[in-house]
Design an enzyme around this catalytic site. Sequence first.
Site, PDB file in Angstrom:
ATOM      1  N   HIS A 359     -66.386 -74.790   2.640  1.00 33.74           N
ATOM      2  CA  HIS A 359     -66.118 -74.213   4.199  1.00 33.74           C
ATOM      3  C   HIS A 359     -66.189 -73.026   4.489  1.00 33.74           C
ATOM      4  CE1 HIS A 359     -67.810 -78.383   4.021  1.00 33.74           C
ATOM      5  NE2 HIS A 359     -68.638 -78.191   4.951  1.00 33.74           N
ATOM      6  N   ARG A 466     -72.205 -77.665  13.278  1.00 35.40           N
ATOM      7  CA  ARG A 466     -70.892 -78.883  12.580  1.00 35.40           C
ATOM      8  C   ARG A 466     -69.663 -79.229  13.369  1.00 35.40           C
ATOM      9  NH1 ARG A 466     -72.657 -75.038   8.060  1.00 35.40           N
ATOM     10  NH2 ARG A 466     -72.270 -76.243   6.449  1.00 35.40           N
ATOM     11  N   ARG A 502     -74.285 -82.961  14.034  1.00 36.47           N
ATOM     12  CA  ARG A 502     -73.785 -83.595  12.818  1.00 36.47           C
ATOM     13  C   ARG A 502     -72.533 -84.275  13.618  1.00 36.47           C
ATOM     14  NH1 ARG A 502     -71.911 -81.783   7.669  1.00 36.47           N
ATOM     15  NH2 ARG A 502     -71.221 -80.562   8.610  1.00 36.47           N
ATOM     16  N   GLU A 600     -76.825 -86.137   0.961  1.00 39.01           N
ATOM     17  CA  GLU A 600     -76.285 -85.376   0.108  1.00 39.01           C
ATOM     18  C   GLU A 600     -75.831 -86.226  -0.771  1.00 39.01           C
ATOM     19  OE1 GLU A 600     -73.837 -83.306   3.250  1.00 39.01           O
ATOM     20  OE2 GLU A 600     -73.340 -85.290   4.377  1.00 39.01           O
ATOM     21  N   ASN A 623     -75.996 -78.436   0.003  1.00 43.68           N
ATOM     22  CA  ASN A 623     -74.525 -78.035  -0.467  1.00 43.68           C
ATOM     23  C   ASN A 623     -73.126 -79.180  -0.931  1.00 43.68           C
ATOM     24  OD1 ASN A 623     -75.086 -76.064   1.194  1.00 43.68           O
ATOM     25  ND2 ASN A 623     -73.913 -76.162   2.813  1.00 43.68           N
ATOM     26  N   ASP A 624     -73.501 -80.327  -0.470  1.00 42.76           N
ATOM     27  CA  ASP A 624     -73.065 -82.179  -1.060  1.00 42.76           C
ATOM     28  C   ASP A 624     -74.165 -82.133  -2.456  1.00 42.76           C
ATOM     29  OD1 ASP A 624     -70.203 -81.651  -0.052  1.00 42.76           O
ATOM     30  OD2 ASP A 624     -71.458 -82.371   1.792  1.00 42.76           O
ATOM     31  N   ARG A 634     -67.800 -78.535  -5.524  1.00 47.10           N
ATOM     32  CA  ARG A 634     -67.979 -76.743  -4.660  1.00 47.10           C
ATOM     33  C   ARG A 634     -66.891 -76.266  -4.043  1.00 47.10           C
ATOM     34  NH1 ARG A 634     -70.301 -79.364   0.694  1.00 47.10           N
ATOM     35  NH2 ARG A 634     -70.080 -77.332   1.684  1.00 47.10           N
ATOM     36  N   CYS A 671     -80.280 -78.146   5.892  1.00 44.24           N
ATOM     37  CA  CYS A 671     -80.239 -77.687   6.525  1.00 44.24           C
ATOM     38  C   CYS A 671     -78.443 -77.277   6.028  1.00 44.24           C
ATOM     39  CB  CYS A 671     -79.046 -78.499   7.441  1.00 44.24           C
ATOM     40  SG  CYS A 671     -78.328 -80.279   7.247  1.00 44.24           S
TER      41      CYS A 671
HETATM   42  C1  PEP Z   1     -74.438 -79.870   2.921  1.00 48.51           C
HETATM   43  O1  PEP Z   1     -73.734 -80.307   2.235  1.00 48.51           O
HETATM   44  O2  PEP Z   1     -75.828 -79.587   2.595  1.00 48.51           O
HETATM   45  C2  PEP Z   1     -74.300 -79.295   4.743  1.00 48.51           C
HETATM   46  C3  PEP Z   1     -75.235 -79.375   5.210  1.00 48.51           C
HETATM   47  O3  PEP Z   1     -73.263 -79.954   4.802  1.00 48.51           O
HETATM   48  P1  PEP Z   1     -71.323 -79.343   4.681  1.00 48.51           P
HETATM   49  O4  PEP Z   1     -71.723 -78.245   4.631  1.00 48.51           O
HETATM   50  O5  PEP Z   1     -71.066 -79.354   5.923  1.00 48.51           O
HETATM   51  O6  PEP Z   1     -70.982 -80.432   3.921  1.00 48.51           O
HETATM   52 MG    MG Z   2     -72.679 -81.884   3.001  1.00 46.59          MG
END
Ligand code: PEP
Ligand code: MG
Length: 755
Positions: A359, A466, A502, A600, A623-624, A634, A671
């Site tokens: 993050h 976020r 979120r 996700e 991302n997740d 990650r 996103c």
């Molecule tokens: C994701 O997981 O793609 C996402 C947008 O949320 P975060 O990166 O905050 O986990």
């Molecule tokens: Mg996420």
Amino acid sequence: MLDMLRAIVQEVNTAEDLDAALSIIVRRVRDAMGTEVCSVYMRDPKSERLVLSATEGLNKSEIGKASLEEGQGLIGQVSEREEPINLEDATSHPSFQLIPGIGEEPFSAFLGVPIIHHREVLGVLVVQQAQRRRFDESEEAFLVTMSAQLAGVVAHALVTGSVRTGQGAEAAVIRGVAGAPGIAIGRAVIVSPEADLYAVPRRKADDRKAELRAFKTALTAVRADIEQVAEQLSTELNPEDHALFDVYLRILDDATIGAEVASLIKSGEWAQGALSAVMIEHIQVFERMEQSYLRERAVDVKDLGTRVLAYLQAADKSVQTYPPATILVGEELTASVLGEVPRENLAGIISVRGSGNSHVAILARAMGVPTVMGAIDLPYTRLQDRELIIDGYNGEVHLNPSDEFRARFEDLVAEDKALSRDLEVLRDVPCETRDHKRMPLWVNTGLMADVARSLDQGAEGVGLYRTEVPFLLRERFPSEEEQRQIYRSQLEAFAPKPVTMRTLDIGGDKALPYFPIEEDNPFLGWRGIRVTLDHPEIFLVQTRAMLKASEGLGNLRIMLPMISNVAELDEALEFIHRAHRELLEEGSDIDMPPVGVMVEVPSAVYQARALARRADFLSVGSNDLTQYLLAVDRNNARVADLYHSFHPAVLKALQSVAEAGLAEETPVSICGELAGDPGAAVLLLAMGYDVLSMNATNLTRVKQAMRHVTTVDADELLADVINLESAEAVQLRLEDFLVDKGLAGFIHARLGPAE
Ligand code: PEP
Ligand code: MG
């Protein structure tokens, strides 16, 4: 065996530089294995030759001179084949080649193993013996284990050496992971957690006498603390336990550790750095002791050192300053640290831990600050005030660059600036393809600073706010009213554009200091919606705050993270409806906002239709989703090469979510960071995504890409790409496409070694 291995690795760890490390290795390994010779041949990256770099048993005057080519002789074979060679009589092997002058003629038995770090051969570790005999299996296993453990230490020593040598020294590059794109040239400011002996930056004392005084005062304070505790416990402890306090006090005795620290301060190091260096050395001496009782004393020494350090830090009134062109460097940087540095002075970020999708890296991208993550081999405590170059495209940190190399980086900085200027004109034009298909571009936000940047870039809405970011910046949960105000300012800033908030997504790599979650597998544990459903008081307060904040604006959307089954969505919806009902009963006039689900987790991909039926929109968190589909943390730099959102499995999942949304007539957005990649954005358009939400930094790039293509181009690209079998193939195809469309400026080539 294990004790011996550990003792050797720890001793090597204390070495000042590579030469010292290698001499310890050859001496200790020769003794441990009872052989006559132990040598290390290091691979010189420039000449690509394996150079005799340390030896016990051969002619030391040949160190740095004798060398072999890759593949040449037995040493060259070990390196080329990347596997051990174990021979009873080396001289009779067809590859044997005598190196004149090193004195290896008397030795028959040969065992060589490669030293490999991150797939790269750093050198070869060899033992030799006069007696004709094959080293047995356990000896071979010992040397292989030794070498595997030493590889990281050797890599670290290599870099530490280049840090030490300072001005005019050889160029060095430390590889990490790309965190946020861009090039930065600046000076390091080290951020270290409090009372951590291992994270104290090394620097020169401004006033040696004052440092010495501060150290003495801290020692006296710790001594008084220990005496007081000893006194309090004097009646409760038996004499042996009580004797421990005497041991503590003796360790602090001026004649031992204290004197060493004082002498280091007198030679110019500041008190905290001197204390840390001396204590770490003593801790390691104890850790190497054979007797377990003595080994455990390492804990006491560490505890004492930490206490003294805490006093020193408490007395240190100097305030951390962040001069212009600061490069923030730390073991594990957090959102709150980023918030402390004035934005105009923050040139770059290096985090020793974490990876490109941690993050901190995502925040850095949002702020447009070039960042390198996972620079594991960086001896960061020694970098205070040093000039560094960060290559955030390739995830590299450069030390001591040549003038020519530095000039190339300066050119790149200028090119980046020019590209951003060119893109500025796009902020007010719509995002549409050449055949006029509109694609709304939204932004991901978290910090207040994102708001102005996002509006400035022409964002049409917020696809992901976020909410955990303001939670991370506090020392307790924000109250309902505090939250309402924070959310209100987001909603107002963008109104009437939609803002997707979120609900709290903590856990994983986002720990609230005031709500610690200790787990072995945090990314598979108590995260996101799982935490908030277990704590309705937190969830209800947050949703009430969001709803109240939206009164009179009507641009709120609520989104739920980490949904892995339908029941979680049903429960969350119930809570949100309850919060809404309560507010209506309290007399507020608030519309029920759309509620969406983040897709996700792989299970959500397969249940996308069921989720789409219940939700007002779906939004893919790529991302997740990448992390969970590919089983790649990650946040872990070691497996960063495997984390690839262009992996065919991820692309197929993205396509199937888009299809599910279409079938249920539920809008689908994305996103995750993938949305901000110009090539990926074209694919997402073809898949049928309704909205792309990204870092503000990428917005105009994606817009530019969209405006250069037609929907037919995009469909053809998708048809091509979807059947490719590897992420690399997809990446290449997308790059070809961008070049073809005159968008080559979005591809960043590697710069090659810092010659
Ligand atoms: C994701 O997981 O793609 C996402 C947008 O949320 P975060 O990166 O905050 O986990
Ligand atoms: Mg996420």
